[in-house]
Motif scaffolding. Sequence first.
Motif, PDB file in Angstrom:
ATOM      1  N   THR A   1       0.844  -1.184   0.000  1.00 13.93           N
ATOM      2  CA  THR A   1       0.000   0.000   0.000  1.00 13.93           C
ATOM      3  C   THR A   1       0.882   1.237   0.000  1.00 13.93           C
ATOM      4  O   THR A   1       2.010   1.206   0.477  1.00 13.93           O
TER       5      THR A   1
ATOM      6  N   THR B   1      -3.282   6.193   4.740  1.00 13.99           N
ATOM      7  CA  THR B   1      -3.849   4.857   4.665  1.00 13.99           C
ATOM      8  C   THR B   1      -4.927   4.713   5.724  1.00 13.99           C
ATOM      9  O   THR B   1      -4.702   4.989   6.890  1.00 13.99           O
TER      10      THR B   1
ATOM     11  N   ALA C   1      -7.580   2.142   7.633  1.00 13.78           N
ATOM     12  CA  ALA C   1      -7.622   0.714   7.918  1.00 13.78           C
ATOM     13  C   ALA C   1      -8.924   0.047   7.481  1.00 13.78           C
ATOM     14  O   ALA C   1      -8.916  -1.110   7.113  1.00 13.78           O
TER      15      ALA C   1
ATOM     16  N   LEU D   1      -8.757  -1.056   3.968  1.00 12.73           N
ATOM     17  CA  LEU D   1      -7.690  -2.049   3.910  1.00 12.73           C
ATOM     18  C   LEU D   1      -8.144  -3.380   4.494  1.00 12.73           C
ATOM     19  O   LEU D   1      -7.761  -4.437   4.010  1.00 12.73           O
TER      20      LEU D   1
ATOM     21  N   PHE E   1     -10.097  -4.995   1.848  1.00 15.30           N
ATOM     22  CA  PHE E   1      -9.178  -5.448   0.803  1.00 15.30           C
ATOM     23  C   PHE E   1      -8.423  -6.699   1.253  1.00 15.30           C
ATOM     24  O   PHE E   1      -8.281  -7.659   0.500  1.00 15.30           O
ATOM     25  N   ALA E   2      -7.968  -6.689   2.500  1.00 10.83           N
ATOM     26  CA  ALA E   2      -7.246  -7.846   3.034  1.00 10.83           C
ATOM     27  C   ALA E   2      -8.152  -9.075   3.050  1.00 10.83           C
ATOM     28  O   ALA E   2      -7.728 -10.172   2.685  1.00 10.83           O
TER      29      ALA E   2
ATOM     30  N   LEU F   1       1.564  -3.847   4.245  1.00  6.28           N
ATOM     31  CA  LEU F   1       1.005  -2.527   4.543  1.00  6.28           C
ATOM     32  C   LEU F   1       2.135  -1.618   4.980  1.00  6.28           C
ATOM     33  O   LEU F   1       2.860  -1.929   5.923  1.00  6.28           O
TER      34      LEU F   1
ATOM     35  N   LEU G   1      -3.289  -1.127  11.599  1.00  6.73           N
ATOM     36  CA  LEU G   1      -2.567  -1.962  10.640  1.00  6.73           C
ATOM     37  C   LEU G   1      -1.993  -3.193  11.329  1.00  6.73           C
ATOM     38  O   LEU G   1      -1.993  -4.287  10.759  1.00  6.73           O
TER      39      LEU G   1
ATOM     40  N   VAL H   1      -1.136 -10.877   5.588  1.00  7.89           N
ATOM     41  CA  VAL H   1      -0.885  -9.440   5.757  1.00  7.89           C
ATOM     42  C   VAL H   1       0.312  -9.220   6.668  1.00  7.89           C
ATOM     43  O   VAL H   1       0.428  -9.827   7.737  1.00  7.89           O
TER      44      VAL H   1
END
Length: 174
Positions: free
Chosen positions: A12, A17, A19, A22, A25-26, A38, A49, A59
């Motif tokens: 990323t 950013t 979370a 994300l 997305f994760a 990340l 994160l 991740v």
Amino acid sequence: MDRRRHGAPPATPRGGTRAAPLGDFAAATGGLGTDLVLLDGSPGRPGRLWHLAHTFRHVYVDVGPTGTGARGAALLADALDAAPFGKLLFSSGAQGLPELHVVAALGFREALGRVLADRVRDGAWSAADARRVAAMVAAGNARRVYGLDRWTETSRSSRPTRGVRSGPPRSGPG
């Protein structure tokens, strides 16, 4: 570098950013067979994160920028408490001058050293455990995630050897 061509995991961008997207997305990329790194560029909220690294198997979180500055040691201690050791990696986060990478690496090393020394001194960890975690976070995890050992071995075996002299350097003129 084209990350896909080299098999490196997507990363990323730094800064701004959030979370929540994300996390979605994760979750969506969980079964695709690739790792997601990340890059922690959002000061003040890195714990989100770290939680994603704890929650999702694929991740990882770059804690390099987190581990520098006035609060570097405290943030690194929080990261080590919140995410598995094998999910945290270091990058300098620097851009431009090579000296910036060196300064960032020194700052990170000092902050990580303070955190690990405190844990050993408090009896929470052995010195061997601290060395193992330091090796993982400072280099080992990145080597594993990005496949750097594989690239190094490939580049070594494909280097031309013609005209390359082995042994100690010659002394004197000529």
